[in-house]
Design an enzyme around this catalytic site. Sequence first.
Site, PDB file in Angstrom:
ATOM      1  N   HIS A 303       0.852  -1.191   0.000  1.00  0.00           N
ATOM      2  CA  HIS A 303       0.000   0.000   0.000  1.00  0.00           C
ATOM      3  C   HIS A 303       0.882   1.234   0.000  1.00  0.00           C
ATOM      4  O   HIS A 303       1.945   1.229   0.618  1.00  0.00           O
ATOM      5  CB  HIS A 303      -0.910   0.010   1.238  1.00  0.00           C
ATOM      6  CG  HIS A 303      -2.046   0.957   1.099  1.00  0.00           C
ATOM      7  ND1 HIS A 303      -1.946   2.290   1.411  1.00  0.00           N
ATOM      8  CD2 HIS A 303      -3.303   0.762   0.643  1.00  0.00           C
ATOM      9  CE1 HIS A 303      -3.102   2.882   1.152  1.00  0.00           C
ATOM     10  NE2 HIS A 303      -3.942   1.979   0.695  1.00  0.00           N
ATOM     11  N   ASP A 360      -7.954  -5.437   0.123  1.00  0.00           N
ATOM     12  CA  ASP A 360      -8.443  -6.274  -0.969  1.00  0.00           C
ATOM     13  C   ASP A 360      -8.068  -7.742  -0.834  1.00  0.00           C
ATOM     14  O   ASP A 360      -8.589  -8.581  -1.561  1.00  0.00           O
ATOM     15  CB  ASP A 360      -7.908  -5.747  -2.313  1.00  0.00           C
ATOM     16  CG  ASP A 360      -8.589  -4.450  -2.683  1.00  0.00           C
ATOM     17  OD1 ASP A 360      -9.796  -4.353  -2.433  1.00  0.00           O
ATOM     18  OD2 ASP A 360      -7.920  -3.551  -3.209  1.00  0.00           O
TER      19      ASP A 360
HETATM   20  N1  ACO Z   1       4.192  -7.498  -4.784  1.00  0.00           N
HETATM   21  C1  ACO Z   1       5.535  -7.485  -4.962  1.00  0.00           C
HETATM   22  N2  ACO Z   1       6.300  -6.382  -4.822  1.00  0.00           N
HETATM   23  C2  ACO Z   1       5.671  -5.231  -4.476  1.00  0.00           C
HETATM   24  C3  ACO Z   1       4.285  -5.184  -4.268  1.00  0.00           C
HETATM   25  C4  ACO Z   1       3.535  -6.375  -4.414  1.00  0.00           C
HETATM   26  N3  ACO Z   1       2.222  -6.391  -4.231  1.00  0.00           N
HETATM   27  N4  ACO Z   1       3.940  -3.913  -3.950  1.00  0.00           N
HETATM   28  C5  ACO Z   1       5.058  -3.194  -3.962  1.00  0.00           C
HETATM   29  N5  ACO Z   1       6.113  -3.984  -4.277  1.00  0.00           N
HETATM   30  C6  ACO Z   1       7.522  -3.602  -4.338  1.00  0.00           C
HETATM   31  C7  ACO Z   1       7.842  -2.890  -5.643  1.00  0.00           C
HETATM   32  O1  ACO Z   1       8.226  -3.806  -6.651  1.00  0.00           O
HETATM   33  C8  ACO Z   1       8.969  -1.983  -5.222  1.00  0.00           C
HETATM   34  O2  ACO Z   1      10.126  -2.749  -5.109  1.00  0.00           O
HETATM   35  P1  ACO Z   1      11.604  -2.091  -5.356  1.00  0.00           P
HETATM   36  O3  ACO Z   1      11.688  -0.922  -4.416  1.00  0.00           O
HETATM   37  O4  ACO Z   1      12.538  -3.205  -5.004  1.00  0.00           O
HETATM   38  O5  ACO Z   1      11.635  -1.676  -6.784  1.00  0.00           O
HETATM   39  C9  ACO Z   1       8.555  -1.553  -3.805  1.00  0.00           C
HETATM   40  O6  ACO Z   1       7.744  -2.637  -3.310  1.00  0.00           O
HETATM   41  C10 ACO Z   1       7.766  -0.273  -3.744  1.00  0.00           C
HETATM   42  O7  ACO Z   1       6.711  -0.380  -4.663  1.00  0.00           O
HETATM   43  P2  ACO Z   1       5.982   0.860  -5.308  1.00  0.00           P
HETATM   44  O8  ACO Z   1       5.215   0.417  -6.495  1.00  0.00           O
HETATM   45  O9  ACO Z   1       6.962   1.967  -5.491  1.00  0.00           O
HETATM   46  O10 ACO Z   1       5.035   1.276  -4.139  1.00  0.00           O
HETATM   47  P3  ACO Z   1       3.717   2.068  -4.307  1.00  0.00           P
HETATM   48  O11 ACO Z   1       3.470   2.760  -3.038  1.00  0.00           O
HETATM   49  O12 ACO Z   1       3.728   2.904  -5.535  1.00  0.00           O
HETATM   50  O13 ACO Z   1       2.654   0.898  -4.572  1.00  0.00           O
HETATM   51  C11 ACO Z   1       0.727  -0.384  -4.681  1.00  0.00           C
HETATM   52  C12 ACO Z   1       1.492   0.696  -3.899  1.00  0.00           C
HETATM   53  C13 ACO Z   1       0.405   0.141  -6.085  1.00  0.00           C
HETATM   54  C14 ACO Z   1      -0.581  -0.624  -3.954  1.00  0.00           C
HETATM   55  C15 ACO Z   1       1.583  -1.677  -4.762  1.00  0.00           C
HETATM   56  O14 ACO Z   1       1.890  -2.125  -3.473  1.00  0.00           O
HETATM   57  C16 ACO Z   1       0.900  -2.774  -5.567  1.00  0.00           C
HETATM   58  O15 ACO Z   1       0.989  -2.779  -6.790  1.00  0.00           O
HETATM   59  N6  ACO Z   1       0.167  -3.714  -4.882  1.00  0.00           N
HETATM   60  C17 ACO Z   1      -0.552  -4.754  -5.574  1.00  0.00           C
HETATM   61  C18 ACO Z   1      -1.905  -4.207  -6.060  1.00  0.00           C
HETATM   62  C19 ACO Z   1      -2.869  -3.974  -4.922  1.00  0.00           C
HETATM   63  O16 ACO Z   1      -3.063  -4.816  -4.060  1.00  0.00           O
HETATM   64  N7  ACO Z   1      -3.532  -2.800  -4.979  1.00  0.00           N
HETATM   65  C20 ACO Z   1      -4.542  -2.427  -3.989  1.00  0.00           C
HETATM   66  C21 ACO Z   1      -4.034  -1.307  -3.110  1.00  0.00           C
HETATM   67  S1  ACO Z   1      -5.221  -0.926  -1.882  1.00  0.00           S
HETATM   68  C22 ACO Z   1      -6.398  -0.091  -2.703  1.00  0.00           C
HETATM   69  O17 ACO Z   1      -6.201   0.624  -3.630  1.00  0.00           O
HETATM   70  C23 ACO Z   1      -7.752  -0.293  -2.232  1.00  0.00           C
END
Ligand code: ACO
Length: 425
Positions: A303, A360
């Site tokens: 998140h 979720d």
């Molecule tokens: N699985 C694996 N790796 C992940 C995940 C994940 N679900 N989420 C983040 N990471 C990793 C990224 O690859 C990144 O790694 P790095 O620093 O080594 O390159 C690091 O964690 C940071 O990720 P970002 O994308 O920069 O973090 P951000 O805050 O932008 O992302 C997000 C948040 C979009 C929710 C992300 O965690 C994700 O894609 N999750 C999966 C989708 C999801 O469950 N969305 C629902 C969110 S809740 C909602 O909207 C109701």
Amino acid sequence: MIGSIKLIYGEKEYLLPLVEGSEGEKAIDISKLRQETGLITLDTGYANTGSCASSITFMDGEKGVLRYRGIPVEQLAEKSTFKETAYLLINGKLPKQKELTDFSILLNDNSLVHEDMRAFYENYPRSSHPMGILSSMVNALRSFYPALDDLEEEINMTVTRLLSKVRTLAAMSYKISRGHKVVYPRPDLTYCANFLNMMFDSPVQPYEIDPDVVKALNVFWILHADHEQNCSTTAVRVVGSARVNLYAAISAGIAALWGPLHGGANQAVIEMLTDIADNKNMKRVIERAKDKNDPFRLMGFGHRVYKTFDPRMKIMKNMCDTLLEKSKFSDPLLEIAIELEQIALNDDYFIEHNLYPNVDFYSGIVLRAIGIPTNMFTVMFAIGRLPGWIAQWKESIDDPNWKLCRPRQIYTGPNDTRYVSIEER
Ligand code: ACO
């Protein structure tokens, strides 16, 4: 103002004021930065940008706190209803009994949608995603309900219509997609029971309203009702800042919520769990999520704000257990989800990246237990988020300092280039 921060740029020093919110979070006020220094800030994805001051929802991502108008979401999930929580978010206070009764009457009185809107549904290809349909239907509402002259009455009516009709539109889209008879709203039913009845009642099998399912839906929608400046809410505020009508702004919010990185994650989680159930590939799924060269992510994990457990996820998981136990319905995906969560929580990659399950991760299993089909999951989220979008939109239009949202950029393209005629290229 609680002080200032010194910026040294070139030969000069500038003082940028600091501001503090009611929970002690601090920010640098850069509203005069460009005017005074010629500089702008660069913050791709806005992770360090406060887009507004807001008194609606407070989150602490480090401690896993979520409060609507100061009230912890745990208390609302236990004691309130979705309708009351919607009132709280939009009006800023819990309603007295008479206010709640009047609100219920208004919602009932506005629950029907114009019959001509059915023609839209009938002409959509059967394979259309309900989120795309809902977004365009909400936009279309403006044509069926033109603006009233009195601004206050116009806002109140639009808010009421949206809260009431979106439920009806969502249930209609489900019924029509299945080729079934549309069920009309019933004034004798509560907000959530009415929706369930419109979804599942049929001429051959009357729907029996189960109070446990109604409670689960209330909790599901309360947990989704607002989440401060998330992607879809920001879309509503940005689109709303151009002073479009509320239907158009909400339609934009629905479109943003559709994305799998946002509200679409609840559907994506179930698809991922089903894939694991079918292909017995849990290890591979975890490996793919950790692989930097693979765009795949563990859906329902991570998140932007929460760097610990999402408080909504804990309530959702409890709701999931209660509902499945009471209904004696067993869902094989629940066991897979629990195992996957445990593996991820003990894996160095997820620990180092502060990745915890979000709302979720279990919400899809609750929705499956209620009987909601997978392609309607994000629509369920949208109905829940509606009071938050409305409250945030109202706050923005009432803010005397609110401006058209128009960020700047750092241009990286070619410098002044001569146009070359087609013959010379
Ligand atoms: N699985 C694996 N790796 C992940 C995940 C994940 N679900 N989420 C983040 N990471 C990793 C990224 O690859 C990144 O790694 P790095 O620093 O080594 O390159 C690091 O964690 C940071 O990720 P970002 O994308 O920069 O973090 P951000 O805050 O932008 O992302 C997000 C948040 C979009 C929710 C992300 O965690 C994700 O894609 N999750 C999966 C989708 C999801 O469950 N969305 C629902 C969110 S809740 C909602 O909207 C109701």
